[in-house]
Design a protein around this motif. Sequence first.
Motif, PDB file in Angstrom:
ATOM      1  N   VAL A 120      62.467  27.766  75.551  1.00 26.24           N
ATOM      2  CA  VAL A 120      63.419  28.219  76.560  1.00 26.24           C
ATOM      3  C   VAL A 120      63.495  27.172  77.662  1.00 26.24           C
ATOM      4  CG1 VAL A 120      62.964  30.646  76.048  1.00 26.24           C
ATOM      5  CG2 VAL A 120      61.692  29.519  77.885  1.00 26.24           C
ATOM      6  N   SER A 121      64.521  27.257  78.487  1.00 27.03           N
ATOM      7  CA  SER A 121      64.792  26.213  79.480  1.00 27.03           C
ATOM      8  C   SER A 121      63.625  25.974  80.420  1.00 27.03           C
ATOM      9  CB  SER A 121      66.037  26.585  80.302  1.00 27.03           C
ATOM     10  OG  SER A 121      67.165  26.683  79.478  1.00 27.03           O
ATOM     11  N   ASP A 122      62.973  27.071  80.878  1.00 21.37           N
ATOM     12  CA  ASP A 122      61.947  26.904  81.898  1.00 21.37           C
ATOM     13  C   ASP A 122      60.530  27.036  81.358  1.00 21.37           C
ATOM     14  OD1 ASP A 122      62.139  29.550  81.326  1.00 21.37           O
ATOM     15  OD2 ASP A 122      62.287  30.252  83.393  1.00 21.37           O
ATOM     16  N   SER A 123      60.311  26.656  80.071  1.00 26.62           N
ATOM     17  CA  SER A 123      58.950  26.623  79.542  1.00 26.62           C
ATOM     18  C   SER A 123      58.148  25.584  80.321  1.00 26.62           C
ATOM     19  CB  SER A 123      58.954  26.234  78.066  1.00 26.62           C
ATOM     20  OG  SER A 123      59.562  27.219  77.277  1.00 26.62           O
ATOM     21  N   SER A 124      56.883  25.874  80.517  1.00 24.61           N
ATOM     22  CA  SER A 124      56.031  24.916  81.225  1.00 24.61           C
ATOM     23  C   SER A 124      54.737  24.705  80.463  1.00 24.61           C
ATOM     24  CB  SER A 124      55.701  25.429  82.629  1.00 24.61           C
ATOM     25  OG  SER A 124      54.848  26.558  82.548  1.00 24.61           O
ATOM     26  N   SER A 125      54.063  23.606  80.744  1.00 23.45           N
ATOM     27  CA  SER A 125      52.805  23.320  80.067  1.00 23.45           C
ATOM     28  C   SER A 125      51.749  24.362  80.427  1.00 23.45           C
ATOM     29  CB  SER A 125      52.307  21.925  80.445  1.00 23.45           C
ATOM     30  OG  SER A 125      52.180  21.802  81.847  1.00 23.45           O
ATOM     31  N   ILE A 126      51.861  24.948  81.644  1.00 18.59           N
ATOM     32  CA  ILE A 126      50.891  25.970  82.051  1.00 18.59           C
ATOM     33  C   ILE A 126      51.067  27.218  81.188  1.00 18.59           C
ATOM     34  CG2 ILE A 126      50.184  27.495  83.930  1.00 18.59           C
ATOM     35  CD1 ILE A 126      51.047  25.302  85.889  1.00 18.59           C
ATOM     36  N   ASN A 127      52.305  27.682  81.039  1.00 17.11           N
ATOM     37  CA  ASN A 127      52.566  28.882  80.249  1.00 17.11           C
ATOM     38  C   ASN A 127      52.256  28.682  78.767  1.00 17.11           C
ATOM     39  OD1 ASN A 127      53.504  30.340  82.467  1.00 17.11           O
ATOM     40  ND2 ASN A 127      55.548  29.484  82.264  1.00 17.11           N
ATOM     41  N   MET A 128      52.350  27.434  78.296  1.00 15.15           N
ATOM     42  CA  MET A 128      52.126  27.163  76.881  1.00 15.15           C
ATOM     43  C   MET A 128      50.709  26.652  76.606  1.00 15.15           C
ATOM     44  SD  MET A 128      55.067  28.042  75.850  1.00 15.15           S
ATOM     45  CE  MET A 128      55.060  27.511  74.138  1.00 15.15           C
ATOM     46  N   GLU A 129      49.867  26.635  77.637  1.00 11.84           N
ATOM     47  CA  GLU A 129      48.533  26.045  77.526  1.00 11.84           C
ATOM     48  C   GLU A 129      47.723  26.634  76.380  1.00 11.84           C
ATOM     49  OE1 GLU A 129      45.451  23.498  78.508  1.00 11.84           O
ATOM     50  OE2 GLU A 129      47.404  23.586  79.479  1.00 11.84           O
ATOM     51  N   LYS A 130      47.830  27.961  76.169  1.00 11.13           N
ATOM     52  CA  LYS A 130      46.986  28.586  75.155  1.00 11.13           C
ATOM     53  C   LYS A 130      47.323  28.117  73.748  1.00 11.13           C
ATOM     54  CE  LYS A 130      49.796  32.820  74.938  1.00 11.13           C
ATOM     55  NZ  LYS A 130      49.753  34.282  75.104  1.00 11.13           N
ATOM     56  N   LEU A 131      48.525  27.578  73.564  1.00 16.40           N
ATOM     57  CA  LEU A 131      48.864  27.070  72.234  1.00 16.40           C
ATOM     58  C   LEU A 131      47.928  25.945  71.818  1.00 16.40           C
ATOM     59  CD1 LEU A 131      52.784  26.940  72.269  1.00 16.40           C
ATOM     60  CD2 LEU A 131      51.328  28.504  70.999  1.00 16.40           C
ATOM     61  N   LYS A 132      47.434  25.203  72.788  1.00 18.99           N
ATOM     62  CA  LYS A 132      46.531  24.100  72.483  1.00 18.99           C
ATOM     63  C   LYS A 132      45.240  24.608  71.839  1.00 18.99           C
ATOM     64  CE  LYS A 132      47.990  21.408  76.542  1.00 18.99           C
ATOM     65  NZ  LYS A 132      47.518  20.758  77.784  1.00 18.99           N
ATOM     66  N   ASN A 133      44.852  25.826  72.205  1.00 17.77           N
ATOM     67  CA  ASN A 133      43.565  26.354  71.764  1.00 17.77           C
ATOM     68  C   ASN A 133      43.656  27.155  70.465  1.00 17.77           C
ATOM     69  OD1 ASN A 133      42.400  25.326  74.167  1.00 17.77           O
ATOM     70  ND2 ASN A 133      43.130  27.124  75.289  1.00 17.77           N
ATOM     71  N   TRP A 134      44.858  27.379  69.971  1.00 21.49           N
ATOM     72  CA  TRP A 134      45.020  28.109  68.722  1.00 21.49           C
ATOM     73  C   TRP A 134      45.042  27.145  67.548  1.00 21.49           C
ATOM     74  CZ3 TRP A 134      49.717  31.553  70.493  1.00 21.49           C
ATOM     75  CH2 TRP A 134      49.241  32.560  71.317  1.00 21.49           C
ATOM     76  N   ASN A 135      44.470  27.560  66.465  1.00 24.19           N
ATOM     77  CA  ASN A 135      44.478  26.741  65.248  1.00 24.19           C
ATOM     78  C   ASN A 135      45.817  26.943  64.540  1.00 24.19           C
ATOM     79  OD1 ASN A 135      43.598  25.053  63.203  1.00 24.19           O
ATOM     80  ND2 ASN A 135      42.690  26.749  62.050  1.00 24.19           N
ATOM     81  N   LEU A 136      46.878  26.474  65.195  1.00 24.77           N
ATOM     82  CA  LEU A 136      48.231  26.727  64.714  1.00 24.77           C
ATOM     83  C   LEU A 136      49.059  25.455  64.822  1.00 24.77           C
ATOM     84  CD1 LEU A 136      50.322  28.950  63.843  1.00 24.77           C
ATOM     85  CD2 LEU A 136      50.908  29.134  66.256  1.00 24.77           C
ATOM     86  N   SER A 137      49.754  25.126  63.754  1.00 24.45           N
ATOM     87  CA  SER A 137      50.618  23.948  63.762  1.00 24.45           C
ATOM     88  C   SER A 137      51.909  24.280  64.506  1.00 24.45           C
ATOM     89  CB  SER A 137      50.945  23.523  62.327  1.00 24.45           C
ATOM     90  OG  SER A 137      49.761  23.174  61.639  1.00 24.45           O
ATOM     91  N   ILE A 138      52.259  23.452  65.497  1.00 28.03           N
ATOM     92  CA  ILE A 138      53.452  23.667  66.300  1.00 28.03           C
ATOM     93  C   ILE A 138      54.314  22.409  66.271  1.00 28.03           C
ATOM     94  CG2 ILE A 138      54.371  24.016  68.631  1.00 28.03           C
ATOM     95  CD1 ILE A 138      53.157  26.506  67.820  1.00 28.03           C
ATOM     96  N   VAL A 139      55.601  22.591  66.035  1.00 31.35           N
ATOM     97  CA  VAL A 139      56.574  21.509  66.188  1.00 31.35           C
ATOM     98  C   VAL A 139      57.632  22.000  67.165  1.00 31.35           C
ATOM     99  CG1 VAL A 139      58.345  20.097  65.069  1.00 31.35           C
ATOM    100  CG2 VAL A 139      56.211  20.587  63.861  1.00 31.35           C
ATOM    101  N   THR A 140      57.875  21.257  68.226  1.00 27.70           N
ATOM    102  CA  THR A 140      58.955  21.618  69.139  1.00 27.70           C
ATOM    103  C   THR A 140      60.213  20.839  68.762  1.00 27.70           C
ATOM    104  OG1 THR A 140      58.166  19.990  70.747  1.00 27.70           O
ATOM    105  CG2 THR A 140      57.495  22.280  71.084  1.00 27.70           C
ATOM    106  N   ALA A 141      61.350  21.447  69.007  1.00 30.03           N
ATOM    107  CA  ALA A 141      62.630  20.815  68.671  1.00 30.03           C
ATOM    108  C   ALA A 141      63.624  21.085  69.787  1.00 30.03           C
ATOM    109  CB  ALA A 141      63.164  21.358  67.343  1.00 30.03           C
ATOM    110  N   VAL A 142      64.546  20.151  69.971  1.00 24.67           N
ATOM    111  CA  VAL A 142      65.663  20.255  70.914  1.00 24.67           C
ATOM    112  C   VAL A 142      65.221  20.017  72.362  1.00 24.67           C
ATOM    113  CG1 VAL A 142      67.590  21.667  71.737  1.00 24.67           C
ATOM    114  CG2 VAL A 142      66.846  21.845  69.357  1.00 24.67           C
TER     115      VAL A 142
END
Length: 338
Positions: A130-152
């Motif tokens: 979303v437009s106003d995603s931030s590294s703070i709000n997405m921080e927990k993704l770093k700690n999950w054993n989950l493959s993430i690809v961002t696009a756009v």
Amino acid sequence: MSKKKARVTLSQVAEHAGVSRATASLIVRNSPNIKDSTRDKVLASMEELGYVYDRVAANLRGQSSTTVGLIITDIANPFFAELLVGVHSRLEEEGYTVILGTTFDSEDKQKKLISTMMEHRVGGIILCPVSDSSSINMEKLKNWNLSIVTAVREIEGLPCDYVGINYLEGAKMAARHLIDKGHKRIAFVGGNSESSAWKNRKKGFEQAHKEAGIEVIESLIVESSAERVGGVEAIERVMAEPDPPSAVFCFNDLVAFGAIEALRNAGYEPGKDIAVVGFDNVEASATLSYPPLTTISSHAKEIGSKAADLLHHRIQNKGEEENQRIILPPDLVIRAST
């Protein structure tokens, strides 16, 4: 109150078909090493008994998942529909099932969708933030054993693969095209300034002006929703200026469609009285827009396909390589609106 019917097991299917459970298991996993007659018999038993493959349980047993998530901001936007086609066609080749979620550019919905997909134990997610995603709000993704690809759109500080186009160069091409046509008062309308895609478009817009020695007129830069209605609202604002623009660069094609509608309603003839450029080159820009829309091609299907490639590779090779950043070159498609 009737009792809930128990789930049919694979062992029951195997017994009904007269085969071993191992053979039935190979069939649900699409193994090629099974005779067609045996496969047909087991599939018939599955249908008769109402067997449904428990993919989550299978993933848990195998410590892997053939289900992946795709999170986009708006399925009604043709750009994301084309991106979906690119993702789906590529991942289908690799045997994945794609779960689609739409955020409508809401960070709360994005958080809930990510959590829901985690609960379903997806193997990875392609995320169009979303437009106003931030590294703070997405921080927990770093700690999950989950493959993430961002696009756009990119999220600053989130270490993951990314696929997009060169928005700065695309906007620069659009603005330069208008400047070469003799325009000096050019509006930039639509989009959210919190978005990385908007910021890069604005930089390109400004660079084209600077290189041509033309001043950017700040009052002609107007944010709005990235939809047709946003284009209508933004045009009403810039055309109310004491000295309105002679050309308009729109955040995307949907905004441009709204801009053309608003200009026509105000008595202007788009393409003659005022030039309009969009961004994305969705199919309707050539076939349904009147006049046909000059726009920047952002290769949505290719973005989806390359994001799918990266996700598949990342699932197969977790933690083995550095994150990749793929930036596709834009193209200027000139039509009658300029």
